[in-house]
Design a protein around this motif. Structure first.
Motif, PDB file in Angstrom:
ATOM      1  N   UNK B 122      56.924  33.189  36.084  1.00  0.00           N
ATOM      2  CA  UNK B 122      56.952  34.570  36.409  1.00  0.00           C
ATOM      3  C   UNK B 122      56.293  35.602  36.044  1.00  0.00           C
ATOM      4  N   UNK B 123      56.085  35.628  34.647  1.00  0.00           N
ATOM      5  CA  UNK B 123      55.169  36.638  33.866  1.00  0.00           C
ATOM      6  C   UNK B 123      53.759  36.430  34.570  1.00  0.00           C
ATOM      7  N   UNK B 124      53.223  35.195  34.723  1.00  0.00           N
ATOM      8  CA  UNK B 124      51.995  34.750  35.112  1.00  0.00           C
ATOM      9  C   UNK B 124      51.728  35.437  36.488  1.00  0.00           C
ATOM     10  N   UNK B 125      52.660  35.180  37.309  1.00  0.00           N
ATOM     11  CA  UNK B 125      52.509  35.588  38.474  1.00  0.00           C
ATOM     12  C   UNK B 125      52.655  37.262  38.794  1.00  0.00           C
ATOM     13  N   UNK B 126      53.449  37.869  37.771  1.00  0.00           N
ATOM     14  CA  UNK B 126      53.362  39.417  38.058  1.00  0.00           C
ATOM     15  C   UNK B 126      52.144  39.864  37.471  1.00  0.00           C
ATOM     16  N   UNK B 127      51.812  39.052  36.399  1.00  0.00           N
ATOM     17  CA  UNK B 127      50.656  39.690  35.831  1.00  0.00           C
ATOM     18  C   UNK B 127      49.185  39.611  37.040  1.00  0.00           C
ATOM     19  N   UNK B 128      49.339  38.372  37.688  1.00  0.00           N
ATOM     20  CA  UNK B 128      48.200  38.249  38.825  1.00  0.00           C
ATOM     21  C   UNK B 128      48.368  39.483  39.817  1.00  0.00           C
ATOM     22  N   UNK B 129      49.784  39.590  39.987  1.00  0.00           N
ATOM     23  CA  UNK B 129      49.975  40.731  41.232  1.00  0.00           C
ATOM     24  C   UNK B 129      49.679  41.873  40.648  1.00  0.00           C
ATOM     25  N   UNK B 130      50.098  42.587  39.626  1.00  0.00           N
ATOM     26  CA  UNK B 130      49.742  43.701  38.936  1.00  0.00           C
ATOM     27  C   UNK B 130      48.441  44.064  38.539  1.00  0.00           C
ATOM     28  N   UNK B 131      47.518  43.079  38.222  1.00  0.00           N
ATOM     29  CA  UNK B 131      46.313  43.417  37.712  1.00  0.00           C
ATOM     30  C   UNK B 131      45.250  44.114  38.570  1.00  0.00           C
ATOM     31  N   UNK B 132      45.722  43.744  39.739  1.00  0.00           N
ATOM     32  CA  UNK B 132      44.631  44.235  40.740  1.00  0.00           C
ATOM     33  C   UNK B 132      45.111  45.707  41.482  1.00  0.00           C
ATOM     34  N   UNK B 133      46.308  46.055  41.165  1.00  0.00           N
ATOM     35  CA  UNK B 133      47.115  47.422  41.768  1.00  0.00           C
ATOM     36  C   UNK B 133      46.474  48.470  41.567  1.00  0.00           C
ATOM     37  N   UNK B 134      45.700  48.769  40.634  1.00  0.00           N
ATOM     38  CA  UNK B 134      45.030  50.134  40.516  1.00  0.00           C
ATOM     39  C   UNK B 134      44.139  50.399  41.522  1.00  0.00           C
ATOM     40  N   UNK B 135      43.617  49.183  42.067  1.00  0.00           N
ATOM     41  CA  UNK B 135      42.570  49.564  43.109  1.00  0.00           C
ATOM     42  C   UNK B 135      43.186  49.615  44.433  1.00  0.00           C
TER      43      UNK B 135
END
Lengths: 191, 191
Positions: B122-135
């Motif tokens: 779950x943490x890995x998926x959340x990381x993958x989701x949020x990592x690009x959010x700032x764009x």
DNA sequence: TGTACATCAGTGAACGCGCGTTCACTGATGTAC
DNA sequence: TGTACATCAGTGAACGCGCGTTCACTGATGTAC
């Protein structure tokens, strides 16, 4: 005089429906059984089948009632505020306040989805949702009004679902309506 | 020589998991039973419990595997395109392509949600989701990056859920990815 | 290389449980006259 | 107002079913020496 339980219940149909809502709130729609609903309503185990036929019959009534309540809530928000943004907030509020109905409504494999009582209520809800769509994004909804309606529906439906499943970060706080306003703002009110 | 079924299966754990995916795809996560999975895997009815303990144990493994697959899919989309919009599209594609996993993942009451294998994935998926959010929204995500991430998550999650439940208008067509692009454009690419 | 032994993986019979469904019934209510 | 009768709403015993779980077992594999 405390009277014994009368032979005729009076409104067993409503009582079973209410028991279903309680049971679903406790354990989810998949876990209910006709015998359990009978126990909760205080009648013999075979009584619910007389009114609903089977489990799917009960859930069909729950779904129909849910779509009616949703249509009412959306129409009221539209009328009260004239703002489609508030219709979206009302959608989330409905999901949180009527969790049992909401969970049944969007699992059509659990009930008779083509029952006419369901389809009529569904149409009312869709009407209430789409009627205000053209004002989405301040008239900048783009060429395809329906598409923008689905976008609005998606964001509030997704938020409600994730909230109910406790999937969202704790930092969002404990007030779903406030969080929904902030989230929906990205779609509805982007400057 | 056609050999009789050997006493030891070889990889019963994987076989039961695969049977679970098939069964869930057919009838939903609530309908599975350990005895049915044993039947599908061609082993005796008590065998699955040896590996998973109980039904929730099986679904825990399904959820963990699902979050891993989701994390992989999101990270790959981000790496391949560098575009957060494509991460959203990948989310919808995952839901459609791995419907059984997706349905289990977001019903935490069905499995051991606090199992460490689940939480890690779950943490890995959340990381993958949020990592690009700032764009998101071309840097115009506003002061609260996390909030805009939840907005993005909501719109793709809601769209995927509504699509899988066949709740959307038929006029959207039959290609979920194309429809998802159009919908997500309202949030991700508004001019 | 061979042998003894421990551990692992799967078996199959047995159990008790809650379920949906059926069915002859009974008590209460509504209607015709 | 009274009576007969039909219909409606709910009862409770009975049935067969699939389920999860237990348990003594067996066959296969791994390990120590």
């Amino acid at each position: 005089v405390t009277r014994a339980r009368p032979y005729h219940h009076g409104d067993l149909r409503q009582a079973v429906l209410a028991a279903a809502i309680t049971a679903i709130t406790e354990s989810g729609p998949a876990a209910i059984s006709l015998r359990d609903l009978a126990r909760r309503a205080g009648v013999s185990h075979a009584a619910p089948a007389y009114h609903f036929g089977d489990k799917a019959g009960v859930l069909t009534a729950v779904a129909a009632q849910g779509y009616q309540l949703l249509a009412d809530a959306l129409a009221a928000a539209q009328q009260r505020t004239g703002d489609f943004y508030e219709v979206g907030v009302a959608y989330v509020r409905f999901a949180v306040d009527h969790r049992a109905h909401f969970e049944v409504m969007f699992r059509p494999e659990l009930y008779h989805a083509h029952d006419e009582s369901v389809e009529a209520a569904q149409a009312r809800a869709a009407e209430a949702l789409y009627s205000g769509v053209s004002s989405l994004l301040g008239g900048r909804a783009g060429p395809d009004v329906q598409l923008s309606g689905v976008a609005a529906w998606s964001i509030v439906h997704g938020f409600a679902t994730l909230w109910l499943n406790k999937a969202l970060p704790l930092t969002l706080g404990e007030d779903p309506e406030a969080a929904a306003r902030a989230i929906a703002g990205y779609l509805f009110r982007f400057p």
